[in-house]
Design a protein around this motif. Structure first.
Motif, mmCIF file in Angstrom:
data_model
loop_
_atom_site.group_PDB
_atom_site.id
_atom_site.type_symbol
_atom_site.label_atom_id
_atom_site.label_comp_id
_atom_site.label_asym_id
_atom_site.label_seq_id
_atom_site.Cartn_x
_atom_site.Cartn_y
_atom_site.Cartn_z
ATOM 1 N N UNK A 172 1.255 -5.796 0.993
ATOM 2 C CA UNK A 172 -0.150 -6.063 1.256
ATOM 3 C C UNK A 172 -1.122 -4.994 0.756
ATOM 4 N N UNK A 173 -0.595 -3.875 0.233
ATOM 5 C CA UNK A 173 -1.467 -2.793 -0.237
ATOM 6 C C UNK A 173 -0.727 -1.947 -1.268
ATOM 7 N N UNK A 174 -1.455 -1.132 -2.032
ATOM 8 C CA UNK A 174 -0.790 -0.238 -2.991
ATOM 9 C C UNK A 174 0.170 0.748 -2.315
ATOM 10 N N UNK A 175 -0.185 1.263 -1.138
ATOM 11 C CA UNK A 175 0.722 2.177 -0.431
ATOM 12 C C UNK A 175 2.019 1.476 -0.041
ATOM 13 N N UNK A 176 1.894 0.235 0.419
ATOM 14 C CA UNK A 176 3.081 -0.533 0.789
ATOM 15 C C UNK A 176 3.915 -0.867 -0.448
ATOM 16 N N UNK A 177 3.267 -1.107 -1.563
ATOM 17 C CA UNK A 177 3.997 -1.374 -2.808
ATOM 18 C C UNK A 177 4.782 -0.136 -3.238
ATOM 19 N N UNK A 178 4.193 1.045 -3.097
ATOM 20 C CA UNK A 178 4.920 2.280 -3.425
ATOM 21 C C UNK A 178 6.148 2.432 -2.530
ATOM 22 N N UNK A 179 5.983 2.161 -1.240
ATOM 23 C CA UNK A 179 7.131 2.241 -0.329
ATOM 24 C C UNK A 179 8.199 1.220 -0.707
ATOM 25 N N UNK A 180 7.787 0.011 -1.024
ATOM 26 C CA UNK A 180 8.738 -1.034 -1.432
ATOM 27 C C UNK A 180 9.561 -0.565 -2.620
#
Length: 187
Positions: free
Chosen positions: A21-29
């Protein structure tokens, strides 16, 4: 295929298919996927650098309250969850099992996709480790009455707009996701 390799494959598939849902979450993914590529045992507690965990924010049938546990080791109100176990065929199975065990509520209905990720330091090993938490939401059946497990000091329903202290920013973000999912959570 063993249940362990099946769980590993499911976790990789879930994280590959999940839309952050966000760029930070994409980095974690992406970090989680790289970790799993480097650590085929990354779904198990024994993986010292870090391991996948599954947690669930349980929501009452009115979609107004969330069930939180006063975690005995951390001393804060958190969502339910924990480590993957060999009997878990899928990540969703792990999340639902943990939520059921820790809440004492049968018949929880898990939203089929994770809602967020959270990485945090833990003391699973003397040298320290990371929990790579994949977080779900579950709907409790009408009239659900929770029962405290041996993993918590307390277990209570809280209004989503009045979460307790000491709380956790992760829980606050999860509650925000629940508000957005309300129309898609089915009874």
């Amino acid at each position: 295929m063993t249940s362990g390799s099946s769980l590993y494959a499911d976790v990789v598939n879930v994280l590959t298919e999940w839309r952050a849902p966000s760029p930070d979450q994409e980095r974690l993914r992406q970090d989680y996927l790289r970790h799993l590529e480097a650590h085929p045992d990354g779904v198990w507690r024994e993986c010292v650098p870090g391991h996948i965990t599954a947690s669930t924010l349980v929501v009452d049938d009115a979609r107004a309250n969330v069930l939180l546990t006063l975690h005995s080791k951390i001393g804060a109100w958190l969502q339910l969850g924990g480590h993957c176990e060999p009997e878990d065929a899928t990540l969703a199975d792990a999340a639902l099992r943990e939520a059921t065990e820790e809440s004492g509520i049968e018949g929880l209905r898990l939203y089929p996709f994770p809602v967020q990720l959270d990485r945090h330091r833990v003391r699973c090993h003397p040298e320290g480790s990371w929990h790579l938490d994949v977080e779900f939401v579950a709907l409790a059946p009408p009239g659900a009455v929770p029962a405290i497990s041996d993993e918590s000091d307390d277990l209570r329903w809280f209004p989503m707009d009045a979460l307790p202290d000491p709380g956790d920013e992760v829980v606050r973000r999860l509650a925000g996701h629940v508000r957005r999912l309300t129309g898609r959570l089915t009874s």
